[in-house]
Motif scaffolding. Sequence first.
Motif, PDB file in Angstrom:
ATOM      1  N   THR A 103      28.651  43.037  44.552  1.00 54.47           N
ATOM      2  CA  THR A 103      28.940  44.466  44.419  1.00 54.47           C
ATOM      3  C   THR A 103      29.567  44.811  43.072  1.00 54.47           C
ATOM      4  OG1 THR A 103      31.142  44.252  45.426  1.00 54.47           O
ATOM      5  CG2 THR A 103      29.283  44.648  46.904  1.00 54.47           C
ATOM      6  N   GLY A 104      29.924  43.809  42.297  1.00 51.37           N
ATOM      7  CA  GLY A 104      30.537  44.055  40.997  1.00 51.37           C
ATOM      8  C   GLY A 104      31.746  43.170  40.774  1.00 51.37           C
ATOM      9  N   SER A 105      32.291  43.238  39.594  1.00 52.71           N
ATOM     10  CA  SER A 105      33.425  42.391  39.230  1.00 52.71           C
ATOM     11  C   SER A 105      34.748  43.094  39.518  1.00 52.71           C
ATOM     12  CB  SER A 105      33.361  42.037  37.746  1.00 52.71           C
ATOM     13  OG  SER A 105      33.530  43.214  36.957  1.00 52.71           O
TER      14      SER A 105
ATOM     15  N   HIS B 149      44.200  47.646  47.655  1.00 53.15           N
ATOM     16  CA  HIS B 149      44.908  46.365  47.560  1.00 53.15           C
ATOM     17  C   HIS B 149      46.183  46.382  48.380  1.00 53.15           C
ATOM     18  CE1 HIS B 149      42.287  46.528  43.988  1.00 53.15           C
ATOM     19  NE2 HIS B 149      42.122  45.258  44.272  1.00 53.15           N
ATOM     20  N   GLY B 150      46.804  47.539  48.472  1.00 53.57           N
ATOM     21  CA  GLY B 150      48.013  47.654  49.266  1.00 53.57           C
ATOM     22  C   GLY B 150      48.125  49.021  49.907  1.00 53.57           C
TER      23      GLY B 150
ATOM     24  N   GLY C 186      41.517  41.075  45.599  1.00 47.81           N
ATOM     25  CA  GLY C 186      40.304  41.096  44.795  1.00 47.81           C
ATOM     26  C   GLY C 186      39.691  42.482  44.732  1.00 47.81           C
ATOM     27  N   ARG C 187      38.416  42.537  44.482  1.00 44.24           N
ATOM     28  CA  ARG C 187      37.726  43.812  44.359  1.00 44.24           C
ATOM     29  C   ARG C 187      37.793  44.579  45.681  1.00 44.24           C
ATOM     30  NH1 ARG C 187      33.658  46.327  41.232  1.00 44.24           N
ATOM     31  NH2 ARG C 187      32.224  47.611  42.463  1.00 44.24           N
ATOM     32  N   ALA C 188      38.106  45.893  45.582  1.00 46.41           N
ATOM     33  CA  ALA C 188      38.240  46.728  46.773  1.00 46.41           C
ATOM     34  C   ALA C 188      37.540  48.065  46.549  1.00 46.41           C
ATOM     35  CB  ALA C 188      39.714  46.958  47.096  1.00 46.41           C
TER      36      ALA C 188
ATOM     37  N   ARG D 130      35.592  42.430  48.272  1.00 48.81           N
ATOM     38  CA  ARG D 130      34.183  42.776  48.283  1.00 48.81           C
ATOM     39  C   ARG D 130      33.374  41.619  47.692  1.00 48.81           C
ATOM     40  NH1 ARG D 130      32.378  44.598  51.279  1.00 48.81           N
ATOM     41  NH2 ARG D 130      30.637  45.651  50.273  1.00 48.81           N
ATOM     42  N   PRO D 131      32.120  41.444  48.133  1.00 48.70           N
ATOM     43  CA  PRO D 131      31.293  40.352  47.598  1.00 48.70           C
ATOM     44  C   PRO D 131      31.066  40.511  46.097  1.00 48.70           C
ATOM     45  CG  PRO D 131      30.327  41.279  49.596  1.00 48.70           C
ATOM     46  CD  PRO D 131      31.441  42.188  49.211  1.00 48.70           C
TER      47      PRO D 131
END
Length: 336
Positions: free
Chosen positions: A36-38, A75-76, A90-92, A32-33
């Motif tokens: 949108t958050g860390s 992530h998986g 990364g962020r999902a 995610r960009p």
Amino acid sequence: MAGPLSPDRLLSALRAEGLKVVEYKSWRAHRRPASTGSFGPINGVMLHHTVTTGTSGSVALCYNGHSALPGPLCHGVIDKDGTVYLVSAGRANHAGRGDDDVLRQVQNESYDRGKTLTPNEANTDGNTHFYGFECINLGNGKDPWPAVQRDAMVRASAAILRAYGGPAKGWTARSVIGHREWQPGKIDPRTGQGGVDVAPPVLRGLIDERLAHAASWSPGGKTPAPTTPVPTTPPKESTVMPLSTDDVARIWKTDGILPAPSTAAPGNTHWTADSYVRDIHARVRAVQGALDATNATIRAMAEALAARDDAVDVDNLIQVIETRLEGVRVRLEMES
């Protein structure tokens, strides 16, 4: 405070735990960009069920997302046969907003591992704090969970905890929760009928048992090899099933998506059910081919546009287009 694992570290941790891992598309850079958050500090692992069937469609959906929720959605993805498909490092978009009291209990590991946590508010961004694994299951309380799939859920969770130091560093199974323990109203992962139990307290007990051994350990003394379902061949039709004009009218509606085959004129009694299915399959494949060609054309147009105007966010444009096209393609694949 723990930062995210690098893609290489995540991959090696999962494989060291005895898992079969498939690297899906551009998973290493897919996230995610930042707007949108860390992603981090990391505090644990969250387990979900997909509410889908089928491997290819489920993995594609988790990678791309859908119109209401952009991907990646985890992530998986953990398949029924225990294979883990990595779709992001990364962020999902998997956890959503949940209970800050639950987060503190996970951070401090200050709750009874054998009991289910009960969230009562949604005020904290869980996508920042948790790795997420989507596990392929309808989540209807009937779809059974194979033992090999649950074992993969346990191994994947243990791999993350072990990568951060394991119990010696305060990373025990209390750092693993189900989605239903984070966000009010969620039910996943939900145990089905005829398979194994995947309730979070059960999973945490198995995870801690695993963490008490080396990563290569397996109950019974050896690591089970991931299994691949053996495809079954449907029986061939033994007799020709003639169709009347009324049958053709009922099957091929004039307002339907697919017109009747040109050879299926009124009165034609030589088409079998198998013939109709093959005709539908060929038409769906043709539509998929057209979608692929359209996707390539749109990408070329977007890149050409970006070359003329640096202000165009071509990656975002392409991702939106591909997500929508992938959604159509998945639905067509399920129909075929």
